[in-house]
Design a protein around this motif. Structure first.
Motif, PDB file in Angstrom:
ATOM      1  N   GLN A  14      36.679  33.892  54.525  1.00 23.57           N
ATOM      2  CA  GLN A  14      36.536  34.282  53.120  1.00 23.57           C
ATOM      3  C   GLN A  14      37.931  34.275  52.474  1.00 23.57           C
ATOM      4  O   GLN A  14      38.831  34.980  52.959  1.00 23.57           O
ATOM      5  CB  GLN A  14      35.937  35.704  53.079  1.00 23.57           C
ATOM      6  CG  GLN A  14      35.681  36.232  51.699  1.00 23.57           C
ATOM      7  CD  GLN A  14      35.222  37.691  51.730  1.00 23.57           C
ATOM      8  OE1 GLN A  14      35.253  38.349  52.781  1.00 23.57           O
ATOM      9  NE2 GLN A  14      34.841  38.215  50.581  1.00 23.57           N
ATOM     10  N   ILE A  15      38.113  33.471  51.455  1.00 23.95           N
ATOM     11  CA  ILE A  15      39.394  33.455  50.750  1.00 23.95           C
ATOM     12  C   ILE A  15      39.318  34.507  49.642  1.00 23.95           C
ATOM     13  O   ILE A  15      38.470  34.426  48.745  1.00 23.95           O
ATOM     14  CB  ILE A  15      39.701  32.054  50.144  1.00 23.95           C
ATOM     15  CG1 ILE A  15      39.593  30.947  51.218  1.00 23.95           C
ATOM     16  CG2 ILE A  15      41.090  32.050  49.486  1.00 23.95           C
ATOM     17  CD1 ILE A  15      40.559  31.064  52.391  1.00 23.95           C
ATOM     18  N   LEU A  16      40.184  35.502  49.764  1.00 26.23           N
ATOM     19  CA  LEU A  16      40.124  36.630  48.822  1.00 26.23           C
ATOM     20  C   LEU A  16      40.876  36.290  47.527  1.00 26.23           C
ATOM     21  O   LEU A  16      41.911  36.884  47.213  1.00 26.23           O
ATOM     22  CB  LEU A  16      40.698  37.891  49.479  1.00 26.23           C
ATOM     23  CG  LEU A  16      39.978  38.350  50.752  1.00 26.23           C
ATOM     24  CD1 LEU A  16      40.752  39.456  51.440  1.00 26.23           C
ATOM     25  CD2 LEU A  16      38.559  38.810  50.413  1.00 26.23           C
ATOM     26  N   ASN A  17      40.306  35.349  46.806  1.00 25.62           N
ATOM     27  CA  ASN A  17      40.869  34.961  45.511  1.00 25.62           C
ATOM     28  C   ASN A  17      40.621  36.101  44.525  1.00 25.62           C
ATOM     29  O   ASN A  17      39.492  36.580  44.407  1.00 25.62           O
ATOM     30  CB  ASN A  17      40.121  33.687  45.088  1.00 25.62           C
ATOM     31  CG  ASN A  17      40.701  33.067  43.860  1.00 25.62           C
ATOM     32  OD1 ASN A  17      41.107  33.763  42.951  1.00 25.62           O
ATOM     33  ND2 ASN A  17      40.723  31.751  43.837  1.00 25.62           N
ATOM     34  N   SER A  18      41.653  36.516  43.815  1.00 29.38           N
ATOM     35  CA  SER A  18      41.461  37.699  42.956  1.00 29.38           C
ATOM     36  C   SER A  18      40.809  37.375  41.620  1.00 29.38           C
ATOM     37  O   SER A  18      40.468  38.293  40.875  1.00 29.38           O
ATOM     38  CB  SER A  18      42.799  38.403  42.725  1.00 29.38           C
ATOM     39  OG  SER A  18      43.757  37.494  42.248  1.00 29.38           O
ATOM     40  N   SER A  19      40.614  36.090  41.296  1.00 30.92           N
ATOM     41  CA  SER A  19      40.162  35.815  39.925  1.00 30.92           C
ATOM     42  C   SER A  19      38.787  36.402  39.560  1.00 30.92           C
ATOM     43  O   SER A  19      38.648  36.907  38.442  1.00 30.92           O
ATOM     44  CB  SER A  19      40.278  34.329  39.552  1.00 30.92           C
ATOM     45  OG  SER A  19      39.635  33.557  40.460  1.00 30.92           O
ATOM     46  N   PRO A  20      37.771  36.412  40.463  1.00 29.32           N
ATOM     47  CA  PRO A  20      36.506  37.043  40.026  1.00 29.32           C
ATOM     48  C   PRO A  20      36.672  38.542  39.744  1.00 29.32           C
ATOM     49  O   PRO A  20      36.107  39.063  38.779  1.00 29.32           O
ATOM     50  CB  PRO A  20      35.563  36.830  41.219  1.00 29.32           C
ATOM     51  CG  PRO A  20      36.203  35.802  42.075  1.00 29.32           C
ATOM     52  CD  PRO A  20      37.663  35.823  41.809  1.00 29.32           C
ATOM     53  N   VAL A  21      37.480  39.220  40.587  1.00 23.79           N
ATOM     54  CA  VAL A  21      37.698  40.666  40.388  1.00 23.79           C
ATOM     55  C   VAL A  21      38.473  40.883  39.079  1.00 23.79           C
ATOM     56  O   VAL A  21      38.142  41.761  38.271  1.00 23.79           O
ATOM     57  CB  VAL A  21      38.507  41.251  41.574  1.00 23.79           C
ATOM     58  CG1 VAL A  21      38.765  42.733  41.377  1.00 23.79           C
ATOM     59  CG2 VAL A  21      37.807  40.994  42.884  1.00 23.79           C
TER      60      VAL A  21
END
Ligand code: NDP
Length: 288
Positions: free
Chosen positions: A3-10
């Motif tokens: 899982q790549i914890l990309n911050s953009s959705p948050v």
């Protein structure tokens, strides 16, 4: 599959909430107002301060960058901060680090008034984290706060987990140690004198790297069977002049449960947390 914890959705979700909160505050006659003090022309600091200003304006807050000369006189510098501390229109103030040599002896945490310290560096704000007695009147340091938000929003369990933080700075490692402990993790704080660091990182569930060395964490620090979570706080420049973290992303990404990318991981969460703190400071003013 990692899982790549990309911050953009948050970030997108929180930005929507912050815009709506900011609108309400403006309807009540208060536009959240941040002053960012920038001394000198450090290129990285210029980028960071511009990003902070852009984000504040995006959510409807006001932000001024107070650009000061690299050689500013100490007394003048202190006078400018004093004025901001006493300016009723300003809700938050941050001092962009690093400061030039002749100001670097100053304890930044003591300069900005506690109720405007949206960076969370004031001793009383730090103590609230240390004692696990945070309230709306206290501000939590932005990067540690952003890391907790990112973990929670991605449903990554903290309670009961073993965490190794590499890096013991006052702005990342130490406050994060307290915050994670407050969230019931078992935390080991490591640094340059830690012996057998790999033995520690191999045993934990979550590794946080805040060292400032590109490719510092590679596959030799991991236990692939443990489904580890990797949080890369590093913001470094690689040999090609590009922004990179502390973790050798390509070597590590297929061996872990989840990992934050750089850019696009912890960095944006720091700015989101700053904006959350700023709106909190403005709300506190409203409830006075
Ligand atoms: P500091 O430079 O203040 O501290 C670095 C830490 O790393 C120190 O505790 C140091 O140990 C430790 N360290 C250095 N070398 C080693 C080593 N070989 N083994 C183990 N530990 C080591 O760091 P900051 O916390 O200010 O920043 C760290 C990184 O995070 C930087 O890349 C910075 O740009 C980035 N950063 C990113 C933010 C974001 O929003 N994403 C926000 C803030 C920082 P010792 O104490 O013994 O010297």
């Amino acid at each position: 599959m990692t899982q790549i914890l990309n911050s953009s959705p948050v970030k997108k979700k929180i930005t929507k909430e912050l815009k709506s909160e900011c609108k309400k505050l403006i309807e009540n006659g208060i536009q959240p107002y941040l002053k960012v003090i920038l001394v000198g022309n450090n290129p990285a600091s210029l980028v960071y301060t511009t990003n902070k200003k852009k984000y504040c304006e995006k959510i409807g807050a006001k932000c001024d960058i107070v650009s000061l000369s690299e050689n500013i006189d100490l007394n003048l510098f202190l006078e400018i901060i004093y004025e901001i501390n006493h300016d009723d229109q300003v809700h938050g103030c941050i001092i962009q680090l690093p400061l030039p040599k002749h100001l670097s002896h100053l304890d930044v945490g003591q300069l900005v008034a506690e109720n405007k310290d949206v960076d969370g560096f004031h001793p009383n704000n730090l103590y609230s984290v240390l004692s696990n007695q945070t309230s709306q009147n206290h501000f939590i340091s932005c990067t540690p706060k952003g890391i907790i938000t990112l973990l929670q929003e991605n449903f990554i369990e903290i309670s009961g987990k073993r965490v190794v933080i590499v890096g013991r700075s006052m702005i990342v490692g130490k406050p994060l140690f307290c915050l994670l402990t407050n969230h019931d993790a078992t935390v080991t704080l490591c640094h340059s004198k830690t012996e057998n660091l790999r033995e520690l990182t191999k045993q934990c569930d979550i590794i946080v790297s805040a060292v400032g060395i590109p490719n510092f964490i590679d596959e030799t620090y991991l236990s692939p069977k443990k489904n580890q979570v990797i949080i890369d706080v590093g913001m470094n420049v690689d040999t090609a002049g590009l922004l990179c973290g502390d973790v050798d992303f390509d070597k590590v990404k297929d061996l872990v449960h989840s990992i934050t990318p750089v850019p696009g991981g912890v960095g944006p969460m720091t700015i989101v947390s700053l904006a959350q703190n700023l709106l909190q400071a403005a709300k506190n003013k409203l409830s006075l």
